[in-house]
Design a protein around this motif. Structure first.
Motif, short mmCIF file in Angstrom:
data_model
loop_
_atom_site.label_atom_id
_atom_site.label_comp_id
_atom_site.label_asym_id
_atom_site.label_seq_id
_atom_site.Cartn_x
_atom_site.Cartn_y
_atom_site.Cartn_z
N ASN A 148 -15.61 32.88 -8.56
CA ASN A 148 -15.28 32.73 -9.71
C ASN A 148 -14.05 33.88 -9.70
OD1 ASN A 148 -14.60 33.56 -12.76
ND2 ASN A 148 -13.93 31.54 -12.26
N GLU A 149 -14.49 35.49 -9.51
CA GLU A 149 -13.81 36.18 -9.88
C GLU A 149 -12.31 36.10 -8.64
OE1 GLU A 149 -16.69 39.15 -9.62
OE2 GLU A 149 -17.40 38.78 -11.42
N PHE A 150 -12.36 35.84 -7.31
CA PHE A 150 -12.15 35.83 -6.48
C PHE A 150 -10.67 35.23 -6.60
CE2 PHE A 150 -14.33 38.71 -4.52
CZ PHE A 150 -13.49 39.33 -3.61
N GLY A 151 -10.99 33.92 -7.42
CA GLY A 151 -9.94 32.48 -7.31
C GLY A 151 -10.50 31.63 -7.02
N PHE A 152 -11.36 31.18 -5.70
CA PHE A 152 -11.91 30.15 -4.97
C PHE A 152 -11.81 28.71 -5.50
CE2 PHE A 152 -13.20 33.93 -2.23
CZ PHE A 152 -11.90 33.83 -0.90
N LEU A 153 -11.82 28.87 -7.06
CA LEU A 153 -12.78 27.74 -7.69
C LEU A 153 -12.29 28.46 -9.16
CD1 LEU A 153 -14.66 25.86 -6.12
CD2 LEU A 153 -12.53 25.41 -6.39
N ASP A 154 -12.05 27.58 -10.64
CA ASP A 154 -12.43 27.90 -11.65
C ASP A 154 -13.60 27.65 -12.25
OD1 ASP A 154 -12.14 27.55 -14.83
OD2 ASP A 154 -10.25 28.60 -14.17
N GLU A 155 -13.53 28.53 -12.99
CA GLU A 155 -15.37 28.74 -13.18
C GLU A 155 -15.45 27.06 -14.31
OE1 GLU A 155 -18.98 31.28 -15.82
OE2 GLU A 155 -16.26 31.51 -16.11
N SER A 156 -14.58 26.45 -14.70
CA SER A 156 -14.32 25.22 -15.65
C SER A 156 -15.14 24.28 -14.60
CB SER A 156 -13.69 25.01 -16.39
OG SER A 156 -12.57 24.60 -15.02
N LEU A 157 -14.89 23.86 -13.85
CA LEU A 157 -15.23 23.59 -12.74
C LEU A 157 -17.09 23.02 -12.23
CD1 LEU A 157 -12.61 23.09 -9.19
CD2 LEU A 157 -12.73 21.65 -11.31
N PHE A 158 -17.22 24.29 -12.38
CA PHE A 158 -18.82 24.46 -12.36
C PHE A 158 -20.21 23.80 -13.85
CE2 PHE A 158 -17.69 26.73 -9.39
CZ PHE A 158 -18.10 26.66 -7.89
N GLU A 159 -20.79 23.42 -13.60
CA GLU A 159 -21.89 23.07 -14.66
C GLU A 159 -23.25 23.53 -14.30
OE1 GLU A 159 -21.35 18.40 -16.42
OE2 GLU A 159 -21.09 18.72 -13.83
N ASP A 160 -23.46 23.46 -15.68
CA ASP A 160 -25.54 24.68 -15.24
C ASP A 160 -26.23 23.73 -15.57
OD1 ASP A 160 -24.61 27.23 -16.31
OD2 ASP A 160 -23.78 26.34 -18.15
N VAL A 161 -27.60 23.73 -14.22
CA VAL A 161 -28.20 23.56 -14.29
C VAL A 161 -29.29 24.12 -13.76
CG1 VAL A 161 -29.21 21.48 -11.87
CG2 VAL A 161 -27.08 21.23 -12.76
N ALA A 162 -30.64 23.51 -14.38
CA ALA A 162 -32.20 24.04 -14.77
C ALA A 162 -33.10 23.50 -13.79
CB ALA A 162 -32.17 24.76 -15.99
N PHE A 163 -34.02 23.35 -13.17
CA PHE A 163 -35.23 23.25 -12.83
C PHE A 163 -36.16 24.67 -12.65
CE2 PHE A 163 -38.11 21.71 -9.97
CZ PHE A 163 -38.31 20.99 -10.68
N GLY A 164 -37.17 24.32 -13.90
CA GLY A 164 -38.07 25.41 -13.90
C GLY A 164 -38.15 26.00 -14.77
N SER A 165 -38.07 27.35 -13.71
CA SER A 165 -37.66 28.79 -14.23
C SER A 165 -36.02 29.13 -13.78
CB SER A 165 -38.78 29.42 -13.99
OG SER A 165 -38.56 29.85 -12.57
#
Length: 489
Positions: free
Chosen positions: A52-69
């Motif tokens: 995201n910092e380098f501008g490859f992909l916007d952060e809005s395209l990603f979603e949070d996923v959690a599994f265990g810790s």
């Protein structure tokens, strides 16, 4: 592939689909197949943040996923698009696929000058290569593209001839377009390369339409725009160098401007001169420079004591050269086949047939983009019909090298070696003037070997003198015998 799955089979993702299997895995990411219409790229939050910092992909395209810790970031990509590591080694299935990758490489390079894309994840849907920034050596973009196109063969797009041989599913013209789309140069003679069967379009029409909308490759540039001027160098032979550049190299590598005025291809050439004058050396350097397949016709390769067999072998060489065009046919010792049919030295109908075969095949080969170069020590013996304009347009005499030509070759060879201050160039030239250029090359190479053997770090006069003394004297060349001396006393 990593043994540890970050998400178990059946895990429900934010879009409601469920994980089915792990497809690919890297140090900081994994790619999963799902039971829905998308595959997903799962990555560590730190890597996603860097993209995201380098501008490859916007952060809005990603979603949070959690599994265990563990916490991850996921990116969805429709299954009709490629989502795969560049190092996967799977070649594209069509020109459209390869063009899309080339465009993604070019666009991604604009975002980071330092990243190496050999360890990246290719996300075709967003025309991006996402670098992994692993601790591995940097790989040039030309190699990344060449390796991708061939499905894992490590090769640069600069090796265009070899690349065309490795991608038989794609015409050379299409390959040139793909390389241009990535922003790289292609050789000016790319248009002369043998045509291949068109690539199969295995993707759906929908994908092709979408790709054409999102990827608009640049139009191939003219040879003058994509490549630097091709200059052939022949140290020690400035006049022959100039001839080859003007009558062969320029016509090959600037074909469009010549074709506009009816010049399609270089004419056939005859080099003639005494043994040792450097004909073979010059031709070998030219063939090496052009980098086309070369085929030889000489008494060893096609000569036969059987009637019709020699002309048959000659025809086979021409057929092979035409099939592999653009290519080069080198006719060595042409007096072996092409002596005057009216002379008493010719061998009747057998010889007439061989001359006739050359007369028939030479014009055909030139039209098929086969460069023909012949060499002879006895130009006066060659059949006049062969030397007539339209077959061999250029009859070039190559004499023994002058002092200036020997000096030019010696300077070129010595400039590549560490030399001591005691070298006496005049002494070297005095010894080598009048001898074949191959003798000059031998002396300097032999002197370097002797210096290295003696543990020296520089080429010195002592080594040169020793190498010069190893050359046979002219009288030795003419009168040397091998055998026994019988003494009557």
């Amino acid at each position: 592939m990593a043994k540890d799955l970050w998400l178990p089979k059946g895990y429900e993702l934010p879009d409601g689909s469920k994980v089915r299997s792990l497809l690919y895995s890297g140090d900081e990411w994994q790619i999963f197949d799902t039971n829905g219409s998308n595959n997903i790229l799962l990555t560590r939050p730190e890597l996603a943040q860097k993209w995201n910092e380098f501008g490859f992909l916007d952060e809005s395209l990603f979603e949070d996923v959690a599994f265990g810790s563990e916490s991850f970031r996921s990116l969805s990509s429709h299954k009709k698009y490629a989502l795969t590591p560049v190092e996967n080694g799977e070649s594209p299935e069509s020109k459209v696929d390869a063009m899309a990758f080339a465009f993604a490489l070019k666009e991604s390079r604009k975002l980071s000058e330092e990243a190496s894309y050999h360890d990246s994840v290719y996300v075709e849907q967003y025309s991006r290569l996402l670098p992994g920034w692993t601790l591995t050596p940097h790989v040039d973009d030309e190699v990344v593209l060449g390796t991708w196109i061939t499905g894992g063969v490590v090769i640069s797009t600069e090796s265009f001839r070899r690349l065309t041989n490795l991608t038989g599913w794609m015409p050379a013209g299409d390959l040139a377009e793909i390389i241009n789309a990535a922003g790289f140069a292609v050789p000016a003679d790319a248009g002369l390369l043998a045509k291949r069967k068109p690539a199969s379009q295995s993707k759906s029409d929908a994908k092709i339409a979408i790709t054409k909308e999102s990827v608009e490759p640049e139009q191939p540039q003219s040879p003058g725009d994509t490549t630097e001027a091709k200059i052939f160098k022949l140290p020690g032979r400035p006049q022959l160098e100039e001839f080859f550049n003007e009558h062969v190299i320029d016509i090959i590598f600037n074909a469009e401007k010549y074709q506009a005025l009816g010049i399609d291809f270089p004419s056939a050439i005859v080099l003639h001169g005494p043994p040792g004058c450097g004909k073979t050396f010059a031709v070998e350097r030219l063939v090496e420079f052009i980098d086309w397949p070369s085929y030889s016709i000489d008494s060893n390769s096609v000569g036969s004591p059987y009637i019709h067999e020699t002309s048959k072998k000659i025809s086979e060489v021409f057929d092979t050269a035409i099939d592999g065009a653009p290519s080069v046919v080198v006719i060595d010792e042409m007096e072996s086949f092409l002596t005057d049919r009216r002379s008493g030295s010719s061998s009747g109908l057998h010889h007439v047939e061989e001359v006739a075969e050359f007369l028939r095949r030479i014009p055909e080969a030139i039209k098929s983009k086969v460069l023909i170069i012949a060499m002879t020590n006895m130009i006066e013996m060659i059949d006049p019909a062969i030397l007539r304009r339209g077959r061999f347009d250029h009859i070039i005499e190559v004499g023994m090298p002058s002092r200036e030509e020997v000096s030019s070759l010696a300077d070129s060879l010595l400039s590549k070696l560490p030399t001591s201050d005691d070298l006496n160039l005049d002494k070297i030239l005095n010894a080598l003037t009048g001898k074949a250029l191959s003798d000059s090359a031998f002396v300097i190479r032999e002197a370097a070997r002797l210096a290295a053997k003696a543990g020296k770090t520089q080429l010195d006069q002592e080594s040169i003198d020793t190498a010069l003394n190893s050359l046979p004297k002219d009288t030795e060349k003419k009168g040397r015998r091998i055998g026994f001396v019988w003494d009557d006393e």
